[in-house]
Design a protein around this motif. Structure first.
Motif, PDB file in Angstrom:
ATOM      1  N   ASP A 379      47.470  50.707  39.004  1.00 60.52           N
ATOM      2  CA  ASP A 379      47.207  52.055  39.534  1.00 60.52           C
ATOM      3  C   ASP A 379      46.851  52.012  41.017  1.00 60.52           C
ATOM      4  OD1 ASP A 379      47.658  53.120  37.028  1.00 60.52           O
ATOM      5  OD2 ASP A 379      45.525  53.150  36.471  1.00 60.52           O
ATOM      6  N   LEU A 380      46.059  51.007  41.415  1.00 61.88           N
ATOM      7  CA  LEU A 380      45.641  50.910  42.811  1.00 61.88           C
ATOM      8  C   LEU A 380      46.806  50.578  43.732  1.00 61.88           C
ATOM      9  CD1 LEU A 380      42.276  48.964  42.382  1.00 61.88           C
ATOM     10  CD2 LEU A 380      42.559  51.377  42.992  1.00 61.88           C
ATOM     11  N   CYS A 381      47.799  49.880  43.214  1.00 60.35           N
ATOM     12  CA  CYS A 381      48.974  49.557  44.028  1.00 60.35           C
ATOM     13  C   CYS A 381      49.719  50.816  44.466  1.00 60.35           C
ATOM     14  CB  CYS A 381      49.928  48.649  43.241  1.00 60.35           C
ATOM     15  SG  CYS A 381      49.341  46.949  43.062  1.00 60.35           S
ATOM     16  N   ARG A 382      49.496  51.892  43.754  1.00 61.26           N
ATOM     17  CA  ARG A 382      50.182  53.142  44.084  1.00 61.26           C
ATOM     18  C   ARG A 382      49.303  54.089  44.888  1.00 61.26           C
ATOM     19  NH1 ARG A 382      51.928  51.766  38.877  1.00 61.26           N
ATOM     20  NH2 ARG A 382      50.188  52.841  37.883  1.00 61.26           N
ATOM     21  N   GLY A 384      47.843  54.754  48.391  1.00 63.37           N
ATOM     22  CA  GLY A 384      47.815  54.464  49.827  1.00 63.37           C
ATOM     23  C   GLY A 384      48.235  53.055  50.171  1.00 63.37           C
ATOM     24  N   ASP A 385      49.323  52.576  49.591  1.00 62.65           N
ATOM     25  CA  ASP A 385      49.842  51.247  49.881  1.00 62.65           C
ATOM     26  C   ASP A 385      48.807  50.176  49.580  1.00 62.65           C
ATOM     27  OD1 ASP A 385      51.812  49.462  50.569  1.00 62.65           O
ATOM     28  OD2 ASP A 385      51.351  49.491  52.697  1.00 62.65           O
ATOM     29  N   GLY A 386      48.065  50.397  48.529  1.00 61.57           N
ATOM     30  CA  GLY A 386      47.110  49.381  48.092  1.00 61.57           C
ATOM     31  C   GLY A 386      45.719  49.546  48.639  1.00 61.57           C
ATOM     32  N   GLU A 387      45.471  50.465  49.562  1.00 64.36           N
ATOM     33  CA  GLU A 387      44.129  50.665  50.115  1.00 64.36           C
ATOM     34  C   GLU A 387      43.392  51.715  49.293  1.00 64.36           C
ATOM     35  OE1 GLU A 387      45.258  49.654  54.746  1.00 64.36           O
ATOM     36  OE2 GLU A 387      43.866  51.273  54.268  1.00 64.36           O
ATOM     37  N   PHE A 388      42.130  51.463  49.012  1.00 61.25           N
ATOM     38  CA  PHE A 388      41.382  52.380  48.160  1.00 61.25           C
ATOM     39  C   PHE A 388      39.903  52.298  48.486  1.00 61.25           C
ATOM     40  CE2 PHE A 388      41.500  48.312  46.025  1.00 61.25           C
ATOM     41  CZ  PHE A 388      40.241  48.166  45.463  1.00 61.25           C
ATOM     42  N   LEU A 389      39.156  53.294  48.003  1.00 66.21           N
ATOM     43  CA  LEU A 389      37.707  53.365  48.144  1.00 66.21           C
ATOM     44  C   LEU A 389      37.060  53.280  46.765  1.00 66.21           C
ATOM     45  CD1 LEU A 389      37.520  56.347  50.673  1.00 66.21           C
ATOM     46  CD2 LEU A 389      37.407  53.900  51.213  1.00 66.21           C
TER      47      LEU A 389
END
Length: 444
Positions: A379-382, A384-389
């Motif tokens: 899910d995180l790969c989708r 913001g191109d792998g960027e997350f908070l």
């Protein structure tokens, strides 16, 4: 064919223990295996004694060998005297061995790990920490960091015993000294609890005893911490108060007293920041010089390099693999491929048919994660191109804030994500090599 028992003009009492054992064994027509069976001593011990590798056999060992060889009083006395001579000389031999006990020689210079190396050296050198486990994703540079830290500790006067495990990277030249690598390997087998490993503690006591009050460092590089025995570690640390352990692996040991050292990829700021001296950029340029020394790092070249380093998250093995492609394409083409689909570039062109197998190793790390973690990474790969908070993880999982904090910490420890401050906030980023491996797995 000439048998190797002592020459007739040489007094038997001046012969070495090894030559005496071999001469008597051959005289009565025994193989090393047959002598081992008769004496109840291992074949390896017999071989080491004959070659002179074992300098200080126990009195019982000498007696058993003499009995098996059916020695008379005079020959038995000569054998015992040769053993005593070896014991007297053994201290000096071992002291010399310890003085040259150095880690393997790295094949490549260290780039961008000054701060991390300094912390490991200070903590182990001062004795503030006795067990440091360096963890991180495959190819991030754990072995190279351990080599540098061990070299500096050795320069500071600490003998280093080095063991290369099955997961160690091939980036160094290991010493061929008989005693010390064998002893380090024995310690590793002891900590794994191998049934036929024997007890290395008496030999380790002999070696470390030659150091006096100094400490020493045992490095277990590329080990699977999941198979190590904590009870045996406790015994080892109690028996040798000056001993410190440095481990590298893909997961922590999670035992009391362990200092977990997370090794992230090299610093690779966003291109807009203009950090052309960042560690990842310096590393890529070092690879560039080896592959294409004709490419001059002008302003345009540096811009492409900074972009590639950021896109590949500063992961050393990924950068090295990408640089290898410059043998078949120019830098701007390489940047375009990285931008469109970096996955093919993760196979090192100089690695033969199997390449660097980076994706395969990263794939194993992903497969070892619990199912919920793998789902979250997908899910995180989708996002913001792998960027997350942290808030993105709360939203995606529906879990509480403390639970999500632990999730992110576990992903950081596994090496599949790294910290990111590109947006001015404390965020995280799924590594490009992980996204590529996850995408390949999903496509199968």
């Amino acid at each position: 064919m000439t048998l190797s028992h002592p020459p007739q003009h040489t007094p038997a009492t001046s012969a070495t223990l090894g030559s005496l054992i071999r001469g008597h064994r051959l005289r009565i027509g025994l193989t090393q295996r047959e002598l081992a069976d008769l004496s109840t001593i291992s074949v390896r011990a017999i071989r080491d004694l004959e070659k002179g590798k074992a300098q200080r056999p126990r009195t019982d060992t000498v007696r058993l060998i003499a009995d098996a060889l059916r020695l008379g009083p005079r020959s038995r006395t000569a054998l015992e005297e040769a053993a005593r001579r070896g014991q007297r000389a053994g201290g000096d031999v071992r002291r010399l061995s310890v003085e040259r006990a150095a880690p393997p020689v790295p094949l490549y210079p260290l780039v961008g790990r000054e701060a991390e190396t300094g912390v490991v050296v200070e903590e182990l050198g001062s004795g503030a920490e006795r067990l440091i486990t360096v963890v991180g994703l495959s190819g991030v540079g754990k072995t190279r960091l351990a080599l540098e830290a061990a070299a500096r500790l050795h320069e500071a006067g600490l003998p280093v015993l080095w063991h290369s495990g099955d997961g160690a990277a091939a980036g160094c030249l290991r010493t061929e000294d008989d005693l010390l690598p064998r002893l380090a390997d024995g310690c590793a087998r002891f900590l794994r609890g191998d049934g036929d490993a024997g007890d290395p503690l008496p030999e380790l006591a002999d070696v470390l005893g030659a150091i006096g009050g100094q400490g020493s460092v045992l490095v277990l590089d590329g080990v699977d911490t999941g198979v190590l025995d904590f009870g045996r570690l406790s015994g080892l640390l109690r028996a040798f108060p000056g001993l410190r352990l440095l481990l590298t692996g893909e997961r922590p040991w999670n035992v009391p007293g362990e200092r977990l050292f997370l090794l992230s990829p090299l610093e690779a700021p966003a291109p807009a920041a203009g950090h052309t001296d960042a560690a990842a950029v310096r590393f890529f340029l070092s690879q560039l010089r080896r592959v294409r020394p004709d490419i001059v790092p002008d302003e345009r070249t540096l811009a492409d390099v900074v972009w590639i380093c950021h896109r590949l998250d500063g992961h050393p093995a990924a950068l090295g693999a990408a640089a290898s492609w410059l043998t078949v394409c120019d830098l701007s083409t390489l940047r375009n491929i990285v931008e469109s689909d970096p996955a093919p570039l993760l196979d090192h062109l100089a690695g033969g048919p199997d390449g660097s197998r980076l994706q395969e190793r990263v794939g194993r790390t992903l497969a070892a994660l619990p199912a919920a973690y793998r789902t979250l990474v997908g899910d995180l790969c989708r996002v913001g191109d792998g960027e997350f908070l942290l808030q993105d993880v709360v939203r995606l999982t529906g879990r509480t804030l403390p639970e999500c904090g632990r999730l992110i910490r576990d992903l950081l420890v596994s090496g599949v994500v790294r910290s990111s401050s590109d947006g001015g906030r404390s965020g995280f980023r799924v590594l490009c090599v992980v996204r590529a491996s996850a995408g390949a797995a999903a496509a199968v």
